[in-house]
Design a protein around this motif. Sequence first.
Motif, short mmCIF file in Angstrom:
data_model
loop_
_atom_site.label_atom_id
_atom_site.label_comp_id
_atom_site.label_asym_id
_atom_site.label_seq_id
_atom_site.Cartn_x
_atom_site.Cartn_y
_atom_site.Cartn_z
N LEU A 265 -98.90 7.61 2.05
CA LEU A 265 -98.23 8.89 1.61
C LEU A 265 -97.97 9.64 0.54
O LEU A 265 -98.85 8.20 -0.20
N PRO A 266 -97.76 10.82 0.30
CA PRO A 266 -96.81 11.32 1.08
C PRO A 266 -97.94 11.84 2.82
O PRO A 266 -99.13 12.29 2.50
N SER A 275 -89.80 19.66 2.46
CA SER A 275 -89.19 19.00 1.01
C SER A 275 -88.83 19.65 -0.06
O SER A 275 -88.21 19.49 -0.95
N ASP A 349 -91.85 11.53 5.11
CA ASP A 349 -91.73 11.30 4.31
C ASP A 349 -90.09 12.12 3.91
O ASP A 349 -89.64 11.65 2.37
#
Length: 470
Positions: A265-266, A275, A349
């Motif tokens: 991640l991300p 986001s 995410d």
Amino acid sequence: MSADDRRPILFVSRPESGLLNPMLVLAGELVDRGVPEVWYATDETRREQIEGRGLKFVSLGAGPPELSLSTMDDAAYSRFASRSKFVSHRESLQMVMQPKLMAEEYRRLTAAVDELKPALMVIESASGFAHALAIARKIPFVATLPFLPSHSYASWVPLMAKSHLPKHFPRPNTGLPFPMNPLQKLQNLFFGLRTLAMYMGKKMRPHLTEYVKLQQEAGIRREDTRADGQVTESKFVMAFSVAEVDFPFPRPEGLRLTGAMVPPLPEAPGANPVSEWLDAHDSVVYIGLGTLQRLSRDEVAGIVEVARKLNGRHHVLWNLPKERHELLPPAAELPPNLRVESWLPSQFDVLAHPSVKVFFTHAGSNGFHESLYFGKPMVTRPMFADCHDIARRGESFGLSLTVNRPHLIEPEDIAAKLTRVLTEPSFRQAAERIAAVQQAAGGRERGADLIMELVNGELEPAPQALRSPH
């Protein structure tokens, strides 16, 4: 390990996202480590996804649309999503016992295995033919399980397979608690007897006969086809879970628990509109009811009303499949706290984002484990087979609440349960405890370590050069 002194590692799975996605994370970790000759066998529809991850692809054909929840007709879907847990259970078992529809896939897999001569096979739990083929060819294999650990050790059909679980343990797909009261024990017994009757009935007999013929064609003997072969004959069972989210049972020697398969991640680095929107809000409810649920116009309107009831206190991010967007009310009538997306760069995410406080989910195994990996409690709406078991475990361990009537969208009930999970600290605390356990279990890195320890310690050099199967 190198390409000229080792045979391939062959992953095999059904193409459904819940079965394939965690396996792909695990296979991708091997690729990232520089392991050569990692192959993946599944339906042709997944070629781009598999090859895009750096794996070598074995096509098992187009895949019959009748055997996928995303493409089956509405009548079959309604049976699979039946209010009756047994009907849903029956449909899930019958869906994997359709040998005439699966014949091409079985033959393609047999040909690929015989040509590649893999040193190791990694096979997910729904691929029973692949387990039997590995046993018949004496190929070491790891059985992977994207469900609860107990599901691999249960007797799905009484008298036809040995149970490795305690007496009165709830049968898969019943959604029953543990321990059970006397009435629940009777329900559990009756569920098993109905399953046995289904397998011994006239409708199932031709399928079983055809399945045996296809096995014999592949050189699979009767003794290679034990119903619990993935437990008794595998090198080990790798469950993408932890003991703390299942009812207690003695841990078998061959069980390895890795927790959720989470990629690096991300997963989608860099800023993106989703986001940035999450960054701008302090408390977000994430709604992801899976790509397989076929919501009606009234149900879509009901979820919009849930967001409206949370307006002023929480924002809502809803991942709604594109084909269902036409059922939404006009944009001007949507509450200002609701954002609807048809595609997310990464659900991982989203769940990892600190603004996301609770997950409203269909209680699929992957989403359940992934949510808990990031310490996020849930409200669940179980609709299919094993989802009922997941939802029951979540409630039993204080990790989630289940809606009163899963086959309805009742805004008052859903909003009340979301509010309770959001405001009572015990849910978050319980989820964070499981997050710590899962992260300590090692996930994809631990899974890859186990595979490589097996490969480097036990497997033999290849007798000949590799050739690509056709």
